[in-house]
Design a protein around this motif. Structure first.
Motif, PDB file in Angstrom:
ATOM      1  N   ILE A 136       0.854  -1.186   0.000  1.00 19.83           N
ATOM      2  CA  ILE A 136       0.000   0.000   0.000  1.00 19.83           C
ATOM      3  C   ILE A 136       0.889   1.235   0.000  1.00 19.83           C
ATOM      4  O   ILE A 136       1.723   1.420   0.897  1.00 19.83           O
ATOM      5  N   LYS A 137       0.706   2.095  -1.016  1.00 21.59           N
ATOM      6  CA  LYS A 137       1.464   3.333  -1.110  1.00 21.59           C
ATOM      7  C   LYS A 137       0.659   4.456  -0.466  1.00 21.59           C
ATOM      8  O   LYS A 137      -0.461   4.737  -0.878  1.00 21.59           O
ATOM      9  N   LEU A 138       1.248   5.074   0.527  1.00 18.86           N
ATOM     10  CA  LEU A 138       0.561   6.171   1.188  1.00 18.86           C
ATOM     11  C   LEU A 138       0.317   7.329   0.222  1.00 18.86           C
ATOM     12  O   LEU A 138      -0.693   8.026   0.314  1.00 18.86           O
TER      13      LEU A 138
ATOM     14  N   HIS B  30      -2.957   7.714  -1.353  1.00 25.91           N
ATOM     15  CA  HIS B  30      -4.079   8.098  -0.495  1.00 25.91           C
ATOM     16  C   HIS B  30      -3.893   9.507   0.080  1.00 25.91           C
ATOM     17  O   HIS B  30      -4.583   9.893   1.023  1.00 25.91           O
ATOM     18  N   ASN B  31      -2.992  10.256  -0.527  1.00 23.38           N
ATOM     19  CA  ASN B  31      -2.688  11.614  -0.074  1.00 23.38           C
ATOM     20  C   ASN B  31      -3.702  12.577  -0.687  1.00 23.38           C
ATOM     21  O   ASN B  31      -3.479  13.154  -1.755  1.00 23.38           O
ATOM     22  N   SER B  32      -4.803  12.745  -0.016  1.00 25.96           N
ATOM     23  CA  SER B  32      -5.924  13.519  -0.556  1.00 25.96           C
ATOM     24  C   SER B  32      -5.594  15.007  -0.604  1.00 25.96           C
ATOM     25  O   SER B  32      -5.438  15.653   0.439  1.00 25.96           O
ATOM     26  N   MET B  33      -5.488  15.536  -1.816  1.00 28.46           N
ATOM     27  CA  MET B  33      -5.250  16.960  -2.039  1.00 28.46           C
ATOM     28  C   MET B  33      -4.032  17.463  -1.254  1.00 28.46           C
ATOM     29  O   MET B  33      -3.978  18.618  -0.836  1.00 28.46           O
ATOM     30  N   GLY B  34      -3.068  16.560  -1.062  1.00 28.06           N
ATOM     31  CA  GLY B  34      -1.857  16.947  -0.349  1.00 28.06           C
ATOM     32  C   GLY B  34      -2.054  17.193   1.122  1.00 28.06           C
ATOM     33  O   GLY B  34      -1.156  17.714   1.797  1.00 28.06           O
ATOM     34  N   MET B  35      -3.206  16.798   1.671  1.00 22.93           N
ATOM     35  CA  MET B  35      -3.525  17.053   3.072  1.00 22.93           C
ATOM     36  C   MET B  35      -3.155  15.890   3.983  1.00 22.93           C
ATOM     37  O   MET B  35      -3.377  15.938   5.181  1.00 22.93           O
ATOM     38  N   GLY B  36      -2.642  14.834   3.406  1.00 16.14           N
ATOM     39  CA  GLY B  36      -2.249  13.686   4.196  1.00 16.14           C
ATOM     40  C   GLY B  36      -2.958  12.425   3.754  1.00 16.14           C
ATOM     41  O   GLY B  36      -3.998  12.469   3.090  1.00 16.14           O
ATOM     42  N   ALA B  37      -2.377  11.292   4.091  1.00 16.85           N
ATOM     43  CA  ALA B  37      -2.949   9.987   3.737  1.00 16.85           C
ATOM     44  C   ALA B  37      -3.748   9.475   4.928  1.00 16.85           C
ATOM     45  O   ALA B  37      -3.180   9.153   5.973  1.00 16.85           O
ATOM     46  N   MET B  38      -5.055   9.433   4.764  1.00 15.44           N
ATOM     47  CA  MET B  38      -5.946   9.012   5.840  1.00 15.44           C
ATOM     48  C   MET B  38      -6.682   7.746   5.407  1.00 15.44           C
ATOM     49  O   MET B  38      -7.583   7.820   4.563  1.00 15.44           O
ATOM     50  N   ILE B  39      -6.284   6.604   5.959  1.00  7.90           N
ATOM     51  CA  ILE B  39      -6.886   5.315   5.595  1.00  7.90           C
ATOM     52  C   ILE B  39      -7.644   4.812   6.814  1.00  7.90           C
ATOM     53  O   ILE B  39      -7.036   4.372   7.796  1.00  7.90           O
ATOM     54  N   MET B  40      -8.967   4.882   6.750  1.00  6.72           N
ATOM     55  CA  MET B  40      -9.776   4.537   7.910  1.00  6.72           C
ATOM     56  C   MET B  40     -11.044   3.776   7.544  1.00  6.72           C
ATOM     57  O   MET B  40     -11.901   3.580   8.403  1.00  6.72           O
ATOM     58  N   GLY B  41     -11.186   3.360   6.312  1.00  5.30           N
ATOM     59  CA  GLY B  41     -12.393   2.648   5.918  1.00  5.30           C
ATOM     60  C   GLY B  41     -12.232   2.036   4.552  1.00  5.30           C
ATOM     61  O   GLY B  41     -11.194   2.160   3.894  1.00  5.30           O
ATOM     62  N   GLY B  42     -13.278   1.332   4.128  1.00  2.00           N
ATOM     63  CA  GLY B  42     -13.273   0.723   2.808  1.00  2.00           C
ATOM     64  C   GLY B  42     -12.656  -0.659   2.786  1.00  2.00           C
ATOM     65  O   GLY B  42     -12.155  -1.173   3.793  1.00  2.00           O
ATOM     66  N   ASP B  43     -12.670  -1.253   1.596  1.00  2.00           N
ATOM     67  CA  ASP B  43     -12.172  -2.613   1.428  1.00  2.00           C
ATOM     68  C   ASP B  43     -10.676  -2.738   1.723  1.00  2.00           C
ATOM     69  O   ASP B  43     -10.194  -3.835   2.022  1.00  2.00           O
ATOM     70  N   ILE B  44      -9.949  -1.622   1.633  1.00  2.00           N
ATOM     71  CA  ILE B  44      -8.506  -1.684   1.869  1.00  2.00           C
ATOM     72  C   ILE B  44      -8.182  -2.129   3.291  1.00  2.00           C
ATOM     73  O   ILE B  44      -7.120  -2.700   3.559  1.00  2.00           O
ATOM     74  N   LEU B  45      -9.121  -1.929   4.228  1.00  2.00           N
ATOM     75  CA  LEU B  45      -8.866  -2.364   5.603  1.00  2.00           C
ATOM     76  C   LEU B  45      -8.746  -3.879   5.700  1.00  2.00           C
ATOM     77  O   LEU B  45      -8.028  -4.399   6.558  1.00  2.00           O
TER      78      LEU B  45
END
Length: 270
Positions: free
Chosen positions: A231-233, A236-251
């Motif tokens: 998994i590449k952070l 998941h870097n949304s609009m350069g605001m940080g990579a926040m992985i907290m839901g979805g099938d990726i969990l």
């Protein structure tokens, strides 16, 4: 006579040293009613290196540099197994622990009142299983209170965080330290994202009334995002605001990685 004895010790010192280091076992057969304790020590590492929070830069196979600030996870449902396949299940109500890298006291899980015997394998869960969750808040005992104090709860309705993995990262194109947060847990009535782990011991943990084995477990936190599933952070870097992985099938993929990040390094019987 004193000189002779000193010579004997000098010439056989190496033998004594080897014997004392390798003889880490008890040969006595425990009685059927005998009880003892066992310590499970969780040591966080990143690959082959000891984990140092906040300052150490750790590089993934995806060429991302991580400075890790937080590693926490819930260990649950502990079961010990002997060579003959017989098992002892630690009382479920007492079998929920929060390992926090920043809190050294949390690294050792001290289990008490264990039937004496030679245990060769351990099973445990990461997270909170469906049965425990369905007991409701009144059936959680101290679990919810402790998890809430440790920051391992989203809300009661949303449930527990099973794993909290946080810090900053950089890549070839993300050159400034950018925050990341990986939180796993129950995300729906069908997606519990609870995983079970089974580990073999390199030698038996010999629980006795006068012997408390220490089982030293390495937790390679690199595998949370850099295990079987890569998994590449940066992705998941949304609009350069940080990579926040907290839901979805990726969990599901992340929890699969988490289930494979543990190994028993050694067992001390002393």
């Amino acid at each position: 006579m004193k000189k002779i004895m000193m010579a004997i010790v000098a010439t056989t010192g190496l033998l004594y040293t080897v014997t004392s280091c390798s003889s880490d076992s008890k040969s006595s057969t425990p009685s059927p009613t005998e009880k003892g304790n066992i310590d499970l020590e969780f040591d966080q590492v990143f690959g082959d290196a000891d984990l140092i929070l906040n300052t150490q830069t750790n590089t993934t196979s995806q060429a991302e540099g991580l400075k890790i600030s937080t590693v926490k996870y819930i260990v649950s449902n502990i079961l010990l197994e002997k060579a003959d396949g017989s098992t002892f299940t630690y009382p479920k109500s007492d079998s929920y622990f929060i390992v926090d890298e920043s809190n050294e006291a949390s690294h050792v899980l001290s289990l008490t009142n264990i039937p004496a015997g030679d245990y060769t394998k351990i099973h445990f869960g990461i997270g909170v299983d469906k049965t425990q969750w369905e007991l409701g808040l009144s059936g959680q005992g101290d679990l919810y209170t402790n998890a809430d104090a440790a920051g391992m709860v989203w809300t009661w309705a949303a449930g527990y965080k099973y794993v909290a993995f946080e810090g900053t990262f950089t890549t070839a194109t993300v050159t400034d330290d950018t925050s990341f947060m990986v939180h796993t847990g129950k995300t729906s009535d069908t997606a519990y994202n609870y995983e079970e782990v089974t580990l073999d011991f390199p030698n038996a943990a010999q629980v006795r009334s006068d012997v408390t084995p220490d089982v030293h477990i390495y937790a390679d936190v690199a595998k949370i995002i850099d295990g079987h599933h890569k998994i590449k952070l940066e992705d998941h870097n949304s609009m350069g605001m940080g990579a926040m992985i907290m839901g979805g099938d990726i969990l599901t993929d992340i929890m699969h990685n988490v289930s494979e990040m543990f190994r028993v390094d050694h067992v001390h019987n002393d």
